[in-house]
Design an enzyme around this catalytic site. Structure first.
Site, PDB file in Angstrom:
ATOM      1  N   CYS A   8       0.829  -1.211   0.000  1.00 40.61           N
ATOM      2  CA  CYS A   8       0.000   0.000   0.000  1.00 40.61           C
ATOM      3  C   CYS A   8       0.865   1.264   0.000  1.00 40.61           C
ATOM      4  O   CYS A   8       1.491   1.553  -1.006  1.00 40.61           O
ATOM      5  CB  CYS A   8      -0.995  -0.056   1.162  1.00 40.61           C
ATOM      6  SG  CYS A   8      -2.438   0.945   0.803  1.00 40.61           S
TER       7      CYS A   8
ATOM      8  N   HIS B 173      -3.389  -5.107   1.662  1.00 37.77           N
ATOM      9  CA  HIS B 173      -2.818  -5.316   3.000  1.00 37.77           C
ATOM     10  C   HIS B 173      -2.865  -6.793   3.425  1.00 37.77           C
ATOM     11  O   HIS B 173      -3.827  -7.193   4.083  1.00 37.77           O
ATOM     12  CB  HIS B 173      -3.613  -4.504   4.023  1.00 37.77           C
ATOM     13  CG  HIS B 173      -3.411  -3.041   3.920  1.00 37.77           C
ATOM     14  ND1 HIS B 173      -2.540  -2.349   4.730  1.00 37.77           N
ATOM     15  CD2 HIS B 173      -3.966  -2.125   3.092  1.00 37.77           C
ATOM     16  CE1 HIS B 173      -2.576  -1.069   4.420  1.00 37.77           C
ATOM     17  NE2 HIS B 173      -3.430  -0.902   3.431  1.00 37.77           N
TER      18      HIS B 173
ATOM     19  N   GLU C 227      -1.325  -8.154   5.750  1.00 39.73           N
ATOM     20  CA  GLU C 227      -1.191  -8.265   7.217  1.00 39.73           C
ATOM     21  C   GLU C 227      -2.543  -8.144   7.920  1.00 39.73           C
ATOM     22  O   GLU C 227      -2.643  -8.387   9.125  1.00 39.73           O
ATOM     23  CB  GLU C 227      -0.204  -7.207   7.739  1.00 39.73           C
ATOM     24  CG  GLU C 227      -0.728  -5.789   7.857  1.00 39.73           C
ATOM     25  CD  GLU C 227      -0.907  -5.062   6.526  1.00 39.73           C
ATOM     26  OE1 GLU C 227      -0.683  -5.664   5.459  1.00 39.73           O
ATOM     27  OE2 GLU C 227      -1.293  -3.885   6.548  1.00 39.73           O
TER      28      GLU C 227
END
Ligand code: GLN
Length: 199
Positions: free
Chosen positions: A80, A176, A178
């Site tokens: 990102c 993302h 994560e």
């Protein structure tokens, strides 16, 4: 050396550290140029690109990351905001510390504001030689890749725009990983990028 760092100036670096550790990878927070010496890979997380650019310049991290990368001793994965910073150009007039590891242009916040964040399945080309991988991608004020140079590999796309790209020792995605429970991309970064250091 299999240790991976996460750039820990601002943004969601803690979640990357957690995910790397879940994947069994040794992970450390990076705030100074000296701390870079102990890692072979660096994750640049999501966050705010103007703030992180300012901090990177203040601590000399942009210069240190560029030097390590160009000497072939550091792999980098930008997610990102991190994708914005590893690319060469941004649409419009922004004063960002772009590292230029991937010859590509991005448009910041191209999918609208935070409330228009969304999730979508993407398919990533042959990760670890194991065939295509379906991955749940979370997009939050994501940048859009509007141009890629000839040497750039497009590993996955969303709605016609590249979502995961790579060039040399650098991997970048506008989503993302994560924020999911899926650490396969972190492992992929270690195996396919950071593990090539010293070859
Ligand atoms: N909109 C942010 C920026 O341009 C990036 C968004 C993110 O990292 N989630 O800095």
């Amino acid at each position: 050396m299999g240790r991976i760092g996460a750039l820990a100036l601002q943004g969601d670096f803690e979640l990357h550290i957690k995910m790397l550790r879940k994947a069994g990878i040794e992970a450390v927070e990076i705030r100074t140029p000296a701390q870079l010496d102990s890692v072979s890979g660096l994750v640049i997380p999501g966050g705010e690109s103007t703030t992180v650019s300012r901090l990177m310049r203040r601590y000399g991290l942009d210069k240190a990351i560029r030097e390590r990368y160009l000497s072939g001793s550091l792999a980098v994965y930008g997610t990102c905001m991190g994708m914005i910073l590893v690319c060469s150009d941004t649409e419009g007039d922004h004063d960002l510390a772009q590292l230029g590891f991937i010859d590509a242009t991005v448009e910041r916040n191209a999918y609208g504001p935070q409330v228009e964040s969304f999730e979508s399945d993407i398919v990533i080309d042959s990760v670890n030689g194991s065939g295509p991988m379906r991955f749940r991608a979370v997009f939050i004020r994501a940048p859009k890749v509007t141009r890629v140079g000839d040497g750039v590999k497009i590993l996955a796309s969303h709605a016609g725009a590249p979502a995961l790209i790579s060039q040399g020792l650098c991997l970048a995605g506008n989503f993302h990983p994560e924020l999911t429970d899926d650490w396969r991309l972190h492992k992929y970064f270690l195996d396919e990028f950071a593990a090539r250091i010293g070859d």
